[in-house]
Design an enzyme around this catalytic site. Structure first.
Site, PDB file in Angstrom:
ATOM      1  N   HIS A   1      -0.310   0.432  -0.899  1.00  0.00           N
ATOM      2  CA  HIS A   1       0.676  -0.573  -0.513  1.00  0.00           C
ATOM      3  C   HIS A   1       0.149  -1.454   0.620  1.00  0.00           C
ATOM      4  O   HIS A   1      -0.792  -1.091   1.337  1.00  0.00           O
ATOM      5  CB  HIS A   1       1.973   0.107  -0.072  1.00  0.00           C
ATOM      6  CG  HIS A   1       1.793   1.001   1.121  1.00  0.00           C
ATOM      7  ND1 HIS A   1       1.750   0.537   2.423  1.00  0.00           N
ATOM      8  CD2 HIS A   1       1.629   2.346   1.216  1.00  0.00           C
ATOM      9  CE1 HIS A   1       1.573   1.531   3.249  1.00  0.00           C
ATOM     10  NE2 HIS A   1       1.494   2.656   2.556  1.00  0.00           N
TER      11      HIS A   1
ATOM     12  N   GLU B   1       4.033   9.566  -0.708  1.00  0.00           N
ATOM     13  CA  GLU B   1       3.119   9.995   0.337  1.00  0.00           C
ATOM     14  C   GLU B   1       3.458  11.416   0.791  1.00  0.00           C
ATOM     15  O   GLU B   1       4.574  11.903   0.583  1.00  0.00           O
ATOM     16  CB  GLU B   1       3.202   9.018   1.522  1.00  0.00           C
ATOM     17  CG  GLU B   1       2.299   9.353   2.708  1.00  0.00           C
ATOM     18  CD  GLU B   1       0.816   9.404   2.398  1.00  0.00           C
ATOM     19  OE1 GLU B   1       0.405  10.379   1.723  1.00  0.00           O
ATOM     20  OE2 GLU B   1       0.075   8.497   2.828  1.00  0.00           O
TER      21      GLU B   1
END
Length: 417
Positions: free
Chosen positions: A221, A297
């Site tokens: 990202h 994550e």
């Protein structure tokens, strides 16, 4: 209103094989040549190269006069009929390129005409010149030598700091020695691209009927407010959105992936920063985003939002254990590297089965992407601390039917310059 004629062509020696495109813009009233564009594309298909030529020609015309009308002439019946709306675009590689081309000018100001190859000589010459130069060692034939040098350096040096390497390459290119080195590097890249394409067609040491691999293009990202401060930001924290820089990075990644024209599906982590990055890319490619919980994550527990130094000051024993043992969890019942690897391996197996033979963009985070690479290489857990993964960087791993994997790319940031 001004009128332009765009002639474009693309070719691939092997289909897929070393490919390039050429495009030229003429003034419709005088016949004067106003712009020429050409580029070596590496290994792609003939149709991708033709679409890339169309896109380059339209963009060159737009740069000259965004209010003009454009008449496109190509010897590709497929591109002409698809862009005219008479043929459906079925192949997933073509859809994002066609959508990108349709957005350069309003559709009502662009018309298309098929012409025989002998009437498309200028664009054909430019395309073949790009392919010749690419195979010979020039990574790109264009009016932008800085971009050409950056393309060579970023694609050739895995894991390097792309902007630093690009700057060094551009500066050194003024010397004969550096030009020779760049030529050798690009020639090696062209050879590697050809070998990679052949590997897709007949992978590894296995039987010839294994088919094409599932290829995961791994996009980290874009930046959040926590990224430049190097704070722990996992799945158990504040779930920050992209910063202004991060949004720009996502758009640049989307533009680069649209130019490559190979992504067939997008899967993203459920966190805000990955979904926002994936949405920006999906808008460029004309694809939908699927969310998969397995791509999130690692949960860093009580360390969320802290810098490494702050964790070291507050939780020194827990940090030392975490650095030494992949089964150790961050303070506050976070997720260990072993638990992350188990989750990523299960997600990998599920996605490989779902997307066999296809190229999929996975928008995820530092630890999951490093784990994909680590597992593909069979590297030990401590290798996670030896990888640098920049915001909005691209990596790629291909997975074959016999269970083998091939790391194709790591931490490419050339699209961010």
């Amino acid at each position: 209103m001004r009128e332009f004629i765009v002639e474009a062509d693309g070719g691939s020696r092997g289909n897929p094989g070393p490919a390039g495109y050429g495009a030229v813009v003429f003034d419709a009233a005088t016949g004067q040549t106003l712009a020429e564009r050409s580029e070596y594309l590496g290994v792609v298909t003939n149709n991708v190269a033709e679409y890339r030529g169309l896109l380059a020609g339209l963009r060159a015309a737009f740069d000259l006069d965004p209010t003009a009308t454009v008449h496109v002439r190509m010897d590709s019946k497929l591109v002409v009929e698809q862009m005219s709306g008479r043929w459906k675009i079925k192949h997933p590689d073509m859809k994002p390129l066609a959508m990108e081309a349709s957005r350069v000018f309003p559709p009502e100001r662009v018309t298309y005409e098929w012409i025989p190859r002998e009437r498309n000589k200028v664009a054909d010459r430019l395309a073949n010149g790009a392919m010749d130069a690419g195979v010979a060692g020039a990574a790109e034939v264009s009016a932008d030598p800085v971009s050409a040098a950056a393309e060579v350096s970023a694609d050739s040096v895995a894991g390097a700091d792309a902007s630093r390497v690009a700057a060094a390459t551009t500066t050194a290119a003024t010397t004969d020695a550096a030009k020779t080195a760049a030529t050798k590097t690009a020639a090696t890249k062209a050879d590697a691209d050809i070998r990679a394409a052949k590997t897709v067609a007949s992978p590894g040491w296995g039987p010839p009927d294994m088919g094409a691999p599932a290829t995961f293009v791994l996009l980290r990202h874009g930046e959040t407010a926590l990224t430049p401060q190097k704070r722990f930001s996992g799945s158990g924290g504040s779930d920050p959105a992209l910063s202004e820089i991060g949004r720009d990075q996502a758009e640049r990644a989307g533009a680069a992936l649209a130019r490559r024209g190979t992504i067939q599906a997008i899967v993203a982590s459920p966190l805000a920063r990955t979904r926002e990055t994936a949405a920006a890319v999906a808008g460029r490619l004309g694809l939908e985003v699927t969310v998969d919980e397995g791509l999130r994550e690692t949960d860093f527990g009580a360390w969320e939002g802290l810098t490494f130094g702050e964790v070291r000051d507050r939780y020194p024993d827990d940090l030392n254990a975490w650095l030494a043992d992949p089964e150790a969890r961050p303070t506050g019942d976070g997720e260990s590297f072993t638990e992350t690897a188990t989750r990523i391996a299960a997600t990998r197996d599920k996605l490989v089965a779902a997307y066999a033979g296809r190229t999929v963009l996975l928008v995820s985070h530092v630890t999951p992407i490093k784990t994909f690479v680590r597992l593909a290489l069979g590297a030990p857990p401590e290798s996670l601390f030896r990888m640098e993964l920049s915001a909005a960087s691209l990596s790629a791993v291909a997975y074959y039917a016999d269970g083998n994997a091939s790391v194709r790319l790591f931490n490419d940031t050339s699209h961010l310059r």
